[in-house]
Design an enzyme around this catalytic site. Sequence first.
Site, short mmCIF file in Angstrom:
data_model
loop_
_atom_site.label_atom_id
_atom_site.label_comp_id
_atom_site.label_asym_id
_atom_site.label_seq_id
_atom_site.Cartn_x
_atom_site.Cartn_y
_atom_site.Cartn_z
N GLY A 9 17.90 34.33 35.67
CA GLY A 9 18.50 35.46 36.38
C GLY A 9 17.47 36.18 37.24
O GLY A 9 17.41 37.42 37.26
N SER A 11 17.26 36.02 40.51
CA SER A 11 17.64 36.18 41.92
C SER A 11 17.92 37.63 42.31
O SER A 11 18.04 37.93 43.50
CB SER A 11 18.86 35.31 42.22
OG SER A 11 19.88 35.61 41.28
N SER A 12 18.06 38.52 41.33
CA SER A 12 18.34 39.91 41.71
C SER A 12 17.94 40.86 40.58
O SER A 12 17.47 40.42 39.52
CB SER A 12 19.85 40.08 41.99
OG SER A 12 20.57 39.85 40.79
N GLY A 13 18.12 42.14 40.83
CA GLY A 13 17.99 43.17 39.79
C GLY A 13 16.66 43.15 39.03
O GLY A 13 15.58 43.01 39.61
N ILE A 14 16.78 43.27 37.72
CA ILE A 14 15.61 43.40 36.86
C ILE A 14 14.75 42.13 36.88
O ILE A 14 13.52 42.19 36.89
CB ILE A 14 16.07 43.76 35.42
CG1 ILE A 14 16.78 45.13 35.43
CG2 ILE A 14 14.90 43.78 34.43
CD1 ILE A 14 17.75 45.35 34.29
N GLY A 15 15.42 40.96 36.91
CA GLY A 15 14.69 39.68 36.92
C GLY A 15 13.81 39.55 38.15
O GLY A 15 12.64 39.18 38.07
N TYR A 195 30.25 42.16 25.50
CA TYR A 195 28.88 42.38 26.03
C TYR A 195 28.00 42.94 24.92
O TYR A 195 26.91 42.42 24.65
CB TYR A 195 28.95 43.33 27.22
CG TYR A 195 27.58 43.64 27.82
CD1 TYR A 195 26.97 42.76 28.70
CD2 TYR A 195 26.91 44.82 27.50
CE1 TYR A 195 25.72 43.04 29.25
CE2 TYR A 195 25.66 45.11 28.04
CZ TYR A 195 25.07 44.21 28.92
OH TYR A 195 23.83 44.49 29.45
N1 LIG Z 1 21.51 47.17 34.64
C1 LIG Z 1 21.40 47.74 33.46
O1 LIG Z 1 21.54 48.97 33.31
C2 LIG Z 1 21.11 46.91 32.27
C3 LIG Z 1 20.97 45.54 32.32
N2 LIG Z 1 20.69 44.84 31.18
C4 LIG Z 1 20.51 43.39 31.22
O2 LIG Z 1 19.55 43.05 32.19
C5 LIG Z 1 19.74 41.70 32.60
C6 LIG Z 1 19.65 41.63 34.09
O3 LIG Z 1 20.75 42.31 34.65
P1 LIG Z 1 20.66 43.22 35.97
O4 LIG Z 1 19.40 42.98 36.65
O5 LIG Z 1 21.03 44.58 35.58
O6 LIG Z 1 21.90 42.68 36.77
P2 LIG Z 1 22.00 41.68 38.01
O7 LIG Z 1 23.45 41.37 38.11
O8 LIG Z 1 21.29 42.21 39.17
O9 LIG Z 1 21.19 40.41 37.50
C7 LIG Z 1 21.73 39.48 36.64
C8 LIG Z 1 21.08 38.16 36.93
O10 LIG Z 1 21.61 37.19 36.02
C9 LIG Z 1 22.06 36.09 36.78
N3 LIG Z 1 23.16 35.40 36.13
C10 LIG Z 1 24.37 35.88 35.80
N4 LIG Z 1 25.12 34.91 35.27
C11 LIG Z 1 24.36 33.79 35.26
C12 LIG Z 1 24.57 32.46 34.86
N5 LIG Z 1 25.73 32.07 34.35
N6 LIG Z 1 23.57 31.56 35.00
C13 LIG Z 1 22.39 31.94 35.53
N7 LIG Z 1 22.11 33.18 35.96
C14 LIG Z 1 23.10 34.10 35.82
C15 LIG Z 1 22.50 36.69 38.12
O11 LIG Z 1 22.56 35.66 39.08
P3 LIG Z 1 23.40 35.82 40.45
O12 LIG Z 1 22.43 36.45 41.41
O13 LIG Z 1 23.76 34.43 40.82
O14 LIG Z 1 24.57 36.68 40.14
C16 LIG Z 1 21.38 37.69 38.34
O15 LIG Z 1 20.25 37.06 38.86
C17 LIG Z 1 21.08 41.28 32.02
O16 LIG Z 1 20.88 40.48 30.88
C18 LIG Z 1 21.72 42.60 31.61
O17 LIG Z 1 22.63 42.43 30.56
C19 LIG Z 1 20.50 45.45 29.99
C20 LIG Z 1 20.62 46.80 29.90
C21 LIG Z 1 20.93 47.62 31.02
C1 LIG Z 2 31.06 58.80 37.14
C2 LIG Z 2 30.40 59.60 36.09
C3 LIG Z 2 29.99 60.97 36.56
C4 LIG Z 2 29.18 58.91 35.54
C5 LIG Z 2 29.57 57.65 34.85
C6 LIG Z 2 28.38 57.08 34.20
C7 LIG Z 2 28.66 55.80 33.44
C8 LIG Z 2 29.41 54.82 34.30
C9 LIG Z 2 27.36 55.27 32.99
C10 LIG Z 2 26.75 56.25 32.01
C11 LIG Z 2 25.91 55.44 31.08
C12 LIG Z 2 25.89 54.09 31.71
C13 LIG Z 2 25.41 52.91 31.00
C14 LIG Z 2 25.82 51.66 31.31
C15 LIG Z 2 26.88 51.48 32.30
C16 LIG Z 2 27.25 52.72 33.10
C17 LIG Z 2 27.26 53.96 32.24
C18 LIG Z 2 28.33 53.83 31.18
C19 LIG Z 2 25.34 50.43 30.59
C20 LIG Z 2 26.40 50.15 29.55
C21 LIG Z 2 25.16 49.25 31.51
C22 LIG Z 2 24.75 48.01 30.80
C23 LIG Z 2 23.88 48.18 29.64
O1 LIG Z 2 23.41 47.17 29.12
C24 LIG Z 2 23.67 49.51 29.06
C25 LIG Z 2 22.34 49.68 28.43
C26 LIG Z 2 24.01 50.65 29.98
C27 LIG Z 2 23.99 51.96 29.22
C28 LIG Z 2 24.32 53.15 30.03
#
Ligand SMILES: NC(=O)C1=CN([C@@H]2O[C@H](COP(=O)(O)OP(=O)(O)OC[C@H]3O[C@@H](n4cnc5c(N)ncnc54)[C@H](OP(=O)(O)O)[C@@H]3O)[C@@H](O)[C@H]2O)C=CC1
Ligand SMILES: CC(C)CCC[C@@H](C)[C@H]1CC[C@H]2C3=C(CC[C@]12C)[C@@]1(C)CCC(=O)[C@@H](C)[C@@H]1CC3
Length: 326
Positions: A9, A11-15, A195
């Site tokens: 993962g 390609s975007s975000g945290i990765g 999830y």
């Molecule tokens: N954002 C948050 O607040 C939080 C995120 N996390 C975890 O962090 C990790 C990264 O997520 P985040 O950066 O937020 O989100 P993104 O959607 O930006 O990143 C997710 C990454 O996982 C890849 N991915 C998804 N499905 C698959 C698959 N089937 N095979 C291979 N790669 C895949 C995506 O690829 P593609 O670009 O193709 O979609 C993308 O690169 C996740 O495990 C998420 O659960 C945990 C807690 C909080």
């Molecule tokens: C619209 C309102 C004024 C604000 C809404 C906020 C919520 C949508 C977020 C508040 C805490 C967030 C949160 C996550 C998603 C969005 C919220 C619920 C996660 C569940 C996303 C994925 C994860 O893995 C968690 C650790 C995040 C925890 C906090």
Amino acid sequence: MTKVILVTGASSGIGLALCERLLSHDPEGLQLCLACRDVQRARDARAALLASHPTAHVTLVQMDTSSVSSVIGAAQEVKRRYNRLDFLYLNAGIMPNPHFDVKAFFRGLFSSRIVTMFATGGGGILTQEDRVTADGLQEIFMTNLFGHFLLIRELEPILCHAGLTSQLIWTSSSNAHPSAFSVDDIQHRRGTQPYSSSKYACDLLSLALNTHYNKQGLYSSVTCPGFVMTSLTYGILPFFPPFLWTLLMPLFWLIRILTNTFTLTPYNGAEALLWLFKQQPESLDPQAKYQSSTSGLGKNYTQPRKMDVDLHMSEVLILSVKCCSL
Ligand SMILES: NC(=O)C1=CN([C@@H]2O[C@H](COP(=O)(O)OP(=O)(O)OC[C@H]3O[C@@H](n4cnc5c(N)ncnc54)[C@H](OP(=O)(O)O)[C@@H]3O)[C@@H](O)[C@H]2O)C=CC1
Ligand SMILES: CC(C)CCC[C@@H](C)[C@H]1CC[C@H]2C3=C(CC[C@]12C)[C@@]1(C)CCC(=O)[C@@H](C)[C@@H]1CC3
């Protein structure tokens, strides 16, 4: 010695932010392999990384963690290219078809759960609708947990080397909760929080992997990136365009004063993942979740938090997961 690192993962975000930070930390001494499901997005990510680190070694491997054959094929390719893997970041993850329970959200606002609700997304405010993959497995379980388990199993020969250590680093979540998980339904076929269940299963599996592999020099750790603005988060409220999230940023910065888990940017969210890269794996606590944290003033740090996991349950899970892979 050059370190070989594979990030799922990426390609975007945290990765992607993690890859950027790893290369900034050591631009010459790493061989980074981005394991992504979408080849074009992977190429774009590689180009972005090379733009800021032109001499870096960055390769790509196509891998969809929701498909058994794709994971096995990708692992074969990785073993062909490298005879050793030092770090495996198990980061790919999805939260598809989320439902934001507005009632539960407002109930939480006027209860003692208000801070935990914001910090963990718990309290029933988020539910998801899961799907079944072509392999007949639940998609969220497969993508977030089981695909990664298969990958570790397939890469075992290049992860376990006598006299050397390797690290598995999971991106879990503070949303991982034991109440969402059942050993009788590890794929979460019956519930509404797949999830949370899959992330709790990651925490348990990491513990079991330490029990089974530490003697072979393989260590597993769990991280939580905090609440980060990424495409996963934007997908939670699909009717809410990204610019509205931007308007909410001042509110989120205020919330960050109460809970340092609002890391908000992928760069901050990758903090604990990078911190683990710099640690001796033998010194880490297998029962800790390493939490990326950002203070009200924007300072990043890593905090270990004790996980609510028990050894017996972790053993039951690893046995069940092995049965799924037979
Ligand atoms: N954002 C948050 O607040 C939080 C995120 N996390 C975890 O962090 C990790 C990264 O997520 P985040 O950066 O937020 O989100 P993104 O959607 O930006 O990143 C997710 C990454 O996982 C890849 N991915 C998804 N499905 C698959 C698959 N089937 N095979 C291979 N790669 C895949 C995506 O690829 P593609 O670009 O193709 O979609 C993308 O690169 C996740 O495990 C998420 O659960 C945990 C807690 C909080
Ligand atoms: C619209 C309102 C004024 C604000 C809404 C906020 C919520 C949508 C977020 C508040 C805490 C967030 C949160 C996550 C998603 C969005 C919220 C619920 C996660 C569940 C996303 C994925 C994860 O893995 C968690 C650790 C995040 C925890 C906090």
